[in-house]
Design an enzyme around this catalytic site. Sequence first.
Site, short mmCIF file in Angstrom:
data_model
loop_
_atom_site.label_atom_id
_atom_site.label_comp_id
_atom_site.label_asym_id
_atom_site.label_seq_id
_atom_site.Cartn_x
_atom_site.Cartn_y
_atom_site.Cartn_z
N CYS A 1396 8.18 -10.85 -25.21
CA CYS A 1396 6.95 -10.58 -24.44
C CYS A 1396 6.78 -9.08 -24.26
O CYS A 1396 7.67 -8.39 -23.75
CB CYS A 1396 7.02 -11.28 -23.08
SG CYS A 1396 5.55 -11.00 -22.07
N CYS A 1399 6.40 -8.47 -20.07
CA CYS A 1399 7.53 -8.54 -19.14
C CYS A 1399 8.88 -8.35 -19.83
O CYS A 1399 9.93 -8.41 -19.18
CB CYS A 1399 7.52 -9.88 -18.40
SG CYS A 1399 7.72 -11.31 -19.49
N CYS A 1446 1.51 -29.97 -20.25
CA CYS A 1446 2.33 -28.76 -20.39
C CYS A 1446 3.62 -28.84 -19.61
O CYS A 1446 4.41 -27.89 -19.60
CB CYS A 1446 1.54 -27.54 -19.95
SG CYS A 1446 1.15 -27.52 -18.18
N CYS A 1456 -8.24 -36.06 -3.25
CA CYS A 1456 -8.43 -37.22 -4.12
C CYS A 1456 -7.37 -37.24 -5.21
O CYS A 1456 -6.56 -36.31 -5.34
CB CYS A 1456 -9.83 -37.23 -4.72
SG CYS A 1456 -10.12 -35.88 -5.90
#
Length: 1493
Positions: A1396, A1399, A1446, A1456
């Site tokens: 990455c 990060c 995911c 709800c």
Amino acid sequence: MQSQLTTTNFVIQLSWHNNICYNHDHLLTLMGKYDGFNLYKTSAKFFYHNRSNALETMVHLWQVLLMSLDEGHVFTPNLVGFYDTDELNTRLMVVFKDRINGLMNGDLPLVKKLRNKMEQVSIHDSSKKEGSVLEKELIGRMIREFNAAMECMHDYLERKVFDASDVKVLMLKGAYDWNKIYWMIKRECRRLDEGLSIYADRTDILTKIHNQQVTVLIGETGSGKSTQLVQFLADSGVGGDKSIVCTQPRKLAAVSLANRVKEESHGCCKDNSVICSSTYSCFQQSDSKVIYMTDDCLLKHYMNDKNLSWASCIVVDEAHERSLNTDLLLAVMKDLLHWRSDIRLIIMSATANAQQLSSYFFGCGTHHVVGRTFPVPGKCYRVYGESDYRSMQEPEVLNVNLESAVLRILALGYYKVEEFDFIDAPSNAAIETAIKNLIQLGAIVLTNGVHKLTKGGRMLVKLGIEPRLGKMVLKCFEKRLGREGLVLVAIMANSSSIFCRGGSEEEKQVSDRLKVQFCHPDGDLFTLLSVYRKWEGTRRDKRNQWCWDNRINAKTMRRCHEAVQEMESCLKHELNIITPAYWCWNHMVNTNYDQILKDVILSALEDNIAMYSGNDSLGYEVVSTGAHVRLHPSCSLLMFSERPSLVVFREITAMPSYLVCVTSINIDSLRTLSPTTFDVSQICRRKLQLKVFTGLGTALLKRFCGKSNSSLKHLVSHIRDTLNDDRIRLEVSFEHNRVNLFATFKHMRQVSEIVNSALELEGKWIQNECIEKRLFPGRHEPAPVALLGSGAEIKYLELEKRCLTVDIFIHGPCSVKEKELLSFLEERTSGNICAFHKLNGDGQENEKWGDVTFLTPEAAEKATKLTAVEFKGCKLKIAPSRSIFGGDNNLLSSSVIKAKVLWPRRRSQGVAFVKCNPNDTSSMVEDFSNMLIRGKSISSRRTLRYGKSVMLSGLDVDLFEDELFEVLRKATDREIVNLILPRAVVVENPSLMVLEEALLREVSSFMPAGNECVRVRIFPCEPLDYFMKAEISFDGRFHLEAANALEQIDGKALPGCEAWQKIKCKQQFTSSVSCPASVYIVIKEQLHALLKGLQVQKGAEFFFDRSANGTCRVKISAKSTKTLVESRRPVEYLMTGKTITDDRLTPHVIQLIFSREGFSLQKSIQRETGTYFLIDRDNDSLRVVGPLNKLTLAENRLVESLVALYKNKQLDIHLNDPTFPPDLMKKVVEKFGPDLYGLKEKFPGSDFTLNPRNHIISIRGNEELKRNVIHEIVGTTSSTPGQTPSCPICLCDVEDGYRLENCKHEFCRSCLVEQYESAIRNSGSSFPIRCARDDCMSLILVVDIKALLSTDKLDELFHASIGSYVASSYGKYRFCPSPDCPSVYQVTKTEKAFACGACSVKTCSKCHLEYHPLLSCEKYKELIDPDWSLKEWLKGKEGVKQCPACMFTIEKIYGCNHVECRCGTHICWVCLEHFKKCGECYQHLLLKHGKYV
């Protein structure tokens, strides 16, 4: 006033002019011993009983008058009842002779003054000698002429007999007339005082005229020839015993000159001795001595009396004008001289060719009067085209229609016009054309090979006006419109001055409004007929006030009336035609008379027909010439929104060309002409057709037009060249969002295809437009990028650091059109362009043109392979763009610091050659022996290589030329001519992109904001280049860090390069500030004063230059970044000005600056404060530049003014809107008045202004008021144009509206922003963003997104769109697992490491766990359960589940059973079935589970 009196024997009568006022007491003192008196306004009577008292008083009065010639006594005495005139004459003769003798001896203050002046004139000053001599001679001759006149009067009093062969300036005969003698003496004194140049030449001129039949007299304007010569001729008798005629080209001049001469001759002749003969009174002869008349009038006299038996002397004045009548008159006079040997002809002129006139008149004598007495209109400059100017220098007969001349020549008895003796003969072609036209008019006929006048032709001659206008009059009488016909001719001659339009702009607007009430839809002549009829119908004593109230020229109306009366008289006396006093035509009612008048006008002006081209800017095509001419701005037809297809006009003005006196005609009327000289159908085929392209967005139209309409002009030029038709027009209406195309029927299809293709291309680029943004700020390497396109969708995600944007360089001096280049790139790459940015360069050769972004990296790569391809005569150079590396284009502040770095491509061979003077080689070898460079000892010796030079060996291979040169220069005092450092072949290095990334990482590591504030660009090399060159741009805010970064990388080698390829940073930093020409004009003095002051400071250099287009640039160079930034700061502030920021400046307020009032406001503030406003229309931003002490004042003034203007903004009603009646403006004026007073009464407190020339009513108020006004003036329903629509989102009236580019639907601006913010908050199913109007699924385009959102909101929308893109990728992409990390990676089927860039965490792109080298995903999962802590937390929790898409852990607390995951998936909490849209999930809950909760 009177006294008592009884019977009396003698009366002395005094009389004086009306404008003289005598003091009664003084008058009574003059009259001696009177016995009574009566005093009146302009006369007096004194009564005497005693004969001697009356006689003495009479003598005394004449003595007083003669002694006060230059004073105010101007009364005339007369003795009544005194019958012994011999005694009175004897006494008065002595008095007059004594006074005349005294005058001859200089007993007059004026004579003494002139003689003293003559004696004082110095002729010793060589520079003034010539002028002094002339002045002295002039004074002497004038005194001589004065004495000559006195001698004539003295001889007359002594009754001397004159020799007939002598020329006397005064010829006096008969009984003594003391009044006449007195006034002649007084006139001579006045002539001497005025000092007219011609007075000094009087005797010489009279002698020449007496001795020869023809004389050409040349004298400057102001010499007095026009008023004095006729008096000289009359006084001297040289003019003969009959009338002296003086002709003028114009009647006004004849009248004014006659009045002037009559005034000057007061008392010297009879009251009717000087007259002006009327133009049309050709049979009225007079016994007057001097007659002023026009050339035309004398020609008429000649037609009736070929000998001019009543005249003895003809003076043709202003011959230099060479008018048509003047040339005819001179030719006639030349003939007359053959059988009138007693007549005298004098031709007077100011500037005519005397030799030409003399030769024409048998080699007659000439006389030049030198000088002028009084100054003659100042200086007037007029600009003409060369052909027009040359034509003005030629006689009128060579440049006008010869119809009048030919008609007049035939009437004069010359039947072979070609043989007529012109001074300058016109061409035979011109004469033949005139004859042809006269035959067409029925004025002449060919009989036995000779042209003769018809009955109608003789009538036209007697009318004395232009044949075509004469035919108009006679035809009107045939149609029982006689009065209308006379008025038509009169107003046509005065059409340009009937309406008054002068003064301020507001006064002109008032005049235009008042004119509307008279405007007639059939054109100017009908309009002027309306004016005359209304004027004639007004009471005579009210007419001047009526003219004043309606801005009509009262003097011109009287002149028209006089012309009508003269023509009436001519018709009555010459043609026995009585003009009716009534009108048949009525301007208020459309009757058959309108068509009759139009047919009459057409028949008279059939050669002046024009057809509407179909486009206002092109105007009308003149049928006879094919030229395109527009209507004059004052034309009445422009007051109506429709244009007649065919018109007939009076004439075409020059510089600029306009049609004037225009009348509309019907196409059917053309068929009444016989014979028809043109094909009506052919005319119609040439008319331009109109095709309208509608439904176009504002942004598309802006790009279609280009900057300053450059693209539009180029397209029109291309079309015209292709079709060879300059009439083709393209007009863009931003107000109606349309393009109007004008072309002939023949070309319309082809032109339409070209324009449509161009619009479609622009539309495609707007549809494809994207914003290239990085997913996160790069730190030490380029970050992944994505293209945000229409619907705020991600159109392409690039994670492999491939290039989407390319930089384009143009090699060669050519002007490249951006549209052509973009089309070329798309064609050659088979790709779509989604963005481009063109730099505002100066058009210099080999500079960067701009950059282009493609939708795919494959297309961008293909573009880079087009390097060296020829385009429009230039070589292209295309390279991957580096602008994205080191931050987006908009992240760098305007104060950019640039530094140059380089490193070698070819390794040094460790030796160098120093070229020097051959005599210095030995000394240099000695100087360089055992010298240390970088701590190493080097050797030196002489060599014959490169001529005689010194060879150095033992050098480091990474040594730079400039470093070596500096060391050597310090080691010797000999001159080094050149230094050669031989290098090996070029080594292979990584690609430019890899090198740029490496250099960026090196530099960014020393910057506080990473690569956000750095931009790196490495220049492509030529094959033999020694060095790689790069430019590093830093944000000026971090100048100290920039200096440190450069210091740190100096001497380093980039990864992938050889160790000897060390970076060399040049310690010279540059920056530049530029501004357009308009700004430079405002800050010029301050800028140069500032640069002059800064130059004194050490450490920085300033270079000022200006480009060809006026743009100025200040380039700053310094050896330290701090110095550079500090030096740049004041220059930048002055040249770029101050950004105007105020919360009240909403986009709609800023848009007002582009209105007429806003523009006027802007200009006014700029003039008052000496500043200039820079306006960015696309970004709705304002800046102010100028004197620093005026910036705040200008800012405040502009903000307050714009806000006030917005609160009371002006709304316009376009009366020429196609949906309105074409005559709406006139109806509005008739109903509500020119000042719209009626509307103001109906809407109290409202302000209305009518702009007639623009067909606009301006309103101060709101949209509701505008709708009500439209309803009032048009009587329309609620669906009238301009009605405010409802916003499809809030369902209320649109406020602060914004119209979408794609579908053109209008919304409240705030509602659209809220729609975007909702998409940001609920990203799952909100993309793509579409128009919220029912049944409209159009995507919202990038141009709308950029216009509506701020930079921060745009970033939020981008990241929300990235989230939606990842969620809808069906597992193809995933976010970095680090919390809140925006980085994205692509899922793979094999274990690969994802490092990455945001990060720095490494993740396995298959199992999405921490990267596990040397272990498979299955082994790693067995080794460690990464979710053990989460599983521990999940134990016993019912409200926590994992997303089935995911696997993200979700905790549900309330609400709800519909849950949306961060990946955008919609989940049923009951059964964990998941959906793409929320509606689908709710439908599942209802159908399968029966409830939502």
